[in-house]
Design a protein around this motif. Structure first.
Motif, short mmCIF file in Angstrom:
data_model
loop_
_atom_site.label_atom_id
_atom_site.label_comp_id
_atom_site.label_asym_id
_atom_site.label_seq_id
_atom_site.Cartn_x
_atom_site.Cartn_y
_atom_site.Cartn_z
N PRO A 88 0.82 -1.21 0.00
CA PRO A 88 0.00 0.00 0.00
C PRO A 88 0.85 1.26 0.00
N THR A 89 0.39 2.26 -0.72
CA THR A 89 1.09 3.55 -0.76
C THR A 89 0.13 4.62 -0.24
N MET A 90 0.48 5.18 0.90
CA MET A 90 -0.40 6.17 1.54
C MET A 90 0.23 7.55 1.62
N PHE A 91 1.51 7.66 1.24
CA PHE A 91 2.22 8.93 1.43
C PHE A 91 2.73 9.53 0.11
N ALA A 92 2.15 9.08 -1.01
CA ALA A 92 2.63 9.53 -2.32
C ALA A 92 2.50 11.03 -2.49
N ASP A 129 11.16 13.49 -0.76
CA ASP A 129 11.24 12.06 -1.11
C ASP A 129 11.63 11.24 0.11
N TYR A 130 12.59 11.73 0.89
CA TYR A 130 13.01 11.05 2.12
C TYR A 130 11.82 10.90 3.06
N TYR A 131 11.08 11.97 3.26
CA TYR A 131 9.93 12.00 4.17
C TYR A 131 8.88 10.98 3.75
N ARG A 132 8.53 10.99 2.47
CA ARG A 132 7.49 10.08 1.98
C ARG A 132 7.93 8.63 2.08
N ALA A 133 9.15 8.34 1.63
CA ALA A 133 9.65 6.96 1.66
C ALA A 133 9.81 6.47 3.09
N PHE A 134 10.31 7.33 3.98
CA PHE A 134 10.51 6.93 5.38
C PHE A 134 9.18 6.53 6.02
N HIS A 135 8.15 7.35 5.82
CA HIS A 135 6.85 7.05 6.43
C HIS A 135 6.22 5.82 5.79
N GLU A 136 6.38 5.66 4.48
CA GLU A 136 5.84 4.48 3.81
C GLU A 136 6.50 3.21 4.36
N MET A 207 3.56 -2.46 -8.06
CA MET A 207 3.57 -1.10 -7.50
C MET A 207 3.11 -0.09 -8.55
N PRO A 208 2.39 0.97 -8.14
CA PRO A 208 1.89 1.95 -9.10
C PRO A 208 3.02 2.77 -9.72
N SER A 209 2.74 3.36 -10.87
CA SER A 209 3.77 4.10 -11.61
C SER A 209 4.25 5.34 -10.88
N ASN A 210 3.45 5.85 -9.95
CA ASN A 210 3.83 7.08 -9.24
C ASN A 210 4.56 6.81 -7.93
N SER A 211 5.13 5.59 -7.79
CA SER A 211 5.80 5.25 -6.53
C SER A 211 7.32 5.44 -6.61
N GLY A 212 7.78 6.23 -7.56
CA GLY A 212 9.22 6.49 -7.68
C GLY A 212 9.82 7.14 -6.46
N TYR A 213 9.00 7.85 -5.67
CA TYR A 213 9.50 8.48 -4.45
C TYR A 213 10.06 7.45 -3.47
N ARG A 216 13.67 6.89 -4.79
CA ARG A 216 14.49 8.08 -4.52
C ARG A 216 14.69 8.27 -3.03
N GLY A 217 13.59 8.16 -2.27
CA GLY A 217 13.68 8.33 -0.83
C GLY A 217 14.53 7.26 -0.16
N SER A 218 14.47 6.03 -0.68
CA SER A 218 15.28 4.94 -0.12
C SER A 218 16.76 5.21 -0.34
N TYR A 219 17.10 5.78 -1.49
CA TYR A 219 18.50 6.17 -1.71
C TYR A 219 18.94 7.20 -0.67
N HIS A 220 18.08 8.17 -0.39
CA HIS A 220 18.44 9.18 0.61
C HIS A 220 18.48 8.60 2.02
N ILE A 221 17.63 7.62 2.29
CA ILE A 221 17.67 6.93 3.58
C ILE A 221 19.01 6.22 3.74
N MET A 222 19.46 5.54 2.69
CA MET A 222 20.77 4.89 2.74
C MET A 222 21.89 5.91 2.85
#
Length: 251
Positions: A88-92, A129-136, A207-213, A216-222
């Motif tokens: 599920p994607t809730m923070f897109a 992107d970090y914020y959205r990916a972190f919360h997801e 995963m939906p096409s708009n889940s690129g965040y 990107r966010g996972s790269y920033h998390i790393m």
């Protein structure tokens, strides 16, 4: 509207879940129920707010209600999000507030960006992107939606993709043998970050096409790790080591 003999708000959970059982997988019923309830409360609150702002609104009642078709469309989408081939994607479209942007200054992943001479808006997009990916990712973890070491495998794949690109870019005549030139290092790092911004690696195939965040966010998390496994400026680890030594020396 008051409906005679309708369940009270304290007794709604089971009637709602009984309806959802028709379309929801048994093992995901609780997740879908809470996800749907969150949508309903938010939508109802918005409707109440809009109506309170226009008390003299003369629109027909049926134009001011939450339509059945809207609820069905939302439910169909939520159920699809809990299928085996996606998460599920809730923070897109979640937007951090200004206090959050301010609080990220000095973080490891932002420090990496500072070495690349970026525009302020570029850094803000990275923070978003970090914020959205972190919360997801946090929600997937707390709700036990991830399978085994799924996130660790995903990050390993992202790291390998990054390393392959960096190796190719290092061979480029534009940069080969030029890493003593700080301007070339900055440009190299900008190119790596541009590549990161173009990536959309699905953690699951559906995963939906708009889940690129998430990528990107996972790269920033790393990149935010104490010793980051990925970085943009080719000499960032050397710069980080110098910063640490300087900090220790000043204590």
């Amino acid at each position: 509207m008051i409906v005679d003999n309708a369940p009270t708000i304290q007794n709604l959970e089971e009637p709602i879940k009984n309806r959802l059982r028709i379309v929801a997988p048994k093992e995901r019923l609780e997740h879908i129920y809470r996800h749907m309830l969150g949508w309903w409360y938010a939508t109802a609150a918005e409707q109440l707010w809009q109506n309170s702002q226009n008390p003299t609104d003369q629109k027909p009642v049926n134009q001011r209600l939450i339509k059945w078709i809207d609820m069905k469309t939302e439910l169909d989408d939520i159920v699809n999000q809990y299928k085996e081939d996606r998460l599920p994607t809730m923070f897109a479209r979640a937007e951090p507030d200004e206090l959050y942007y301010k609080s990220q200054e000095g973080r490891g992943f932002v420090r990496q960006l500072d070495f690349l001479m970026l525009q302020v808006e570029e850094v803000r997009y990275a923070v978003k992107d970090y914020y959205r990916a972190f919360h997801e990712r946090t929600k997937w973890g707390t709700e036990k939606l991830l399978i085994g070491k799924e996130m660790e495998r995903y990050e390993a794949d992202l790291k390998e993709q990054w390393h392959r690109f960096v190796l190719r870019l290092q061979r480029n005549p534009e940069f080969a043998g030029r890493f003593d030139d700080d301007a070339a290092c900055v440009e190299f790092g900008q190119r790596v970050l541009e590549w990161v911004d173009s990536q959309n690696v699905a953690i699951r195939t559906g995963m939906p096409s708009n889940s690129g965040y998430i990528t990107r966010g996972s790269y920033h998390i790393m990149a935010d790790n104490e010793v980051p496994p990925v970085y943009w400026h080719p000499k960032f680890l050397e710069k980080l080591d110098a910063i640490v030594k300087e900090t220790i020396g000043s204590i």
